[in-house]
Design a protein around this motif. Sequence first.
Motif, short mmCIF file in Angstrom:
data_model
loop_
_atom_site.label_atom_id
_atom_site.label_comp_id
_atom_site.label_asym_id
_atom_site.label_seq_id
_atom_site.Cartn_x
_atom_site.Cartn_y
_atom_site.Cartn_z
N LEU A 219 47.01 37.78 36.50
CA LEU A 219 46.68 37.75 35.08
C LEU A 219 46.02 36.43 34.69
CD1 LEU A 219 49.77 39.48 33.41
CD2 LEU A 219 47.43 40.36 33.58
N GLN A 220 46.49 35.34 35.30
CA GLN A 220 45.90 34.04 34.99
C GLN A 220 44.50 33.91 35.59
OE1 GLN A 220 48.26 30.53 35.43
NE2 GLN A 220 50.15 31.53 34.79
N LYS A 222 42.44 36.42 35.91
CA LYS A 222 41.63 37.22 34.99
C LYS A 222 41.34 36.45 33.71
CE LYS A 222 41.64 41.82 32.80
NZ LYS A 222 41.76 41.48 31.36
N ALA A 223 42.36 35.75 33.19
CA ALA A 223 42.18 34.98 31.95
C ALA A 223 41.19 33.84 32.16
CB ALA A 223 43.53 34.44 31.49
N GLU A 226 37.69 35.33 32.19
CA GLU A 226 37.30 35.79 30.86
C GLU A 226 37.00 34.63 29.91
OE1 GLU A 226 39.61 40.11 30.49
OE2 GLU A 226 40.59 38.27 29.79
N SER A 227 37.53 33.44 30.23
CA SER A 227 37.29 32.28 29.37
C SER A 227 35.96 31.61 29.64
CB SER A 227 38.42 31.25 29.57
OG SER A 227 38.32 30.63 30.84
N ARG A 233 34.15 40.56 29.63
CA ARG A 233 35.37 41.03 30.29
C ARG A 233 35.19 40.97 31.80
NH1 ARG A 233 35.22 46.77 31.54
NH2 ARG A 233 33.28 47.74 30.80
#
Length: 313
Positions: A219-220, A222-223, A226-227, A233
């Motif tokens: 998840l991190q 992916k984050a 995305e940043s 996305r």
Amino acid sequence: MNAGHNHSHAPANFNTAFAVGIALNIAFVAMEAFYGWKINSLALLADAGHNLSDVIGLVLAWGGALAGKLRPDARHTYGWKRATILAAFINALLLLVAMGSLVWEALHRLQSPEPVQGITIMVVAGVGIVVNTTTALLFMRGREKDLNIRGAFLHMAADALVSAGVVVAGALALWFGWTWLDPVVSLLIAVVIVVGTWSLFRQSLHLLFDGVPESVDLLQVKALLESLPGVARVHDLHVWAMGTSDIAMTAQLVMPEGHADDAFLQNATEQLHHRFEIEHATIQVVRVPFTAPCGDWPAGCAAPQKHGHAHNH
């Protein structure tokens, strides 16, 4: 396809550590087995059998490390890095089987305990403390970043503790005449080794099936992607271990209004390496995704497993 690759450091060389560790343990196994047979001590024979499995484990780990350094070719484009994962898995499996045999024999010996020579047990096990501690120290610096090296370190460190336990058992048997203590110590040895080995077995099996390494929070990842500027996305994200010290990642970045130049890709791969130690990142930039993700979770083949941490450096 735009791809960025980061290979900033090579795996440490542990050839000398493996050679010295194997030589020391072979000599100790021979001594321990001889005296265990001579005085009929199950604790010594059990520990000798376990140390023999550790010799085999060190050989496997060394072979895996050497195979992992073979250069990629047209037939094996990632090289043989996965040999290190396979070596760690076989190492753990051998230990679990050996401990099952030890428990079986110890339970039989509990039904008919036999006297043992406490002084001999103490002296031989004392030598084991020195040998196993020395071998463990040889692998200490690599235990954090390589599961294969960690397996070697954990086995040797556990052996040093087990040898210390055998010394205590020998002393108690000598002073109080507790003949039942020898098989009991053998059972405790088995419990200690199984507990220490289970994590290695579970992690290596997980990595064999392309599981996300425990040091990475998907998840991190992916984050972070995305940043990045211009990224709407992340599509079809995959993270897996090529070997016990090499992590790979592939992803599609959906950027409807822009494109990724070399500076963008370099920044992305450097951040992935810095935060998650991902060495081999392949990034594809698209305006509209034209492939379907291979599972229900939008970022990859399966929902992520939360491990509660990521490496931030």
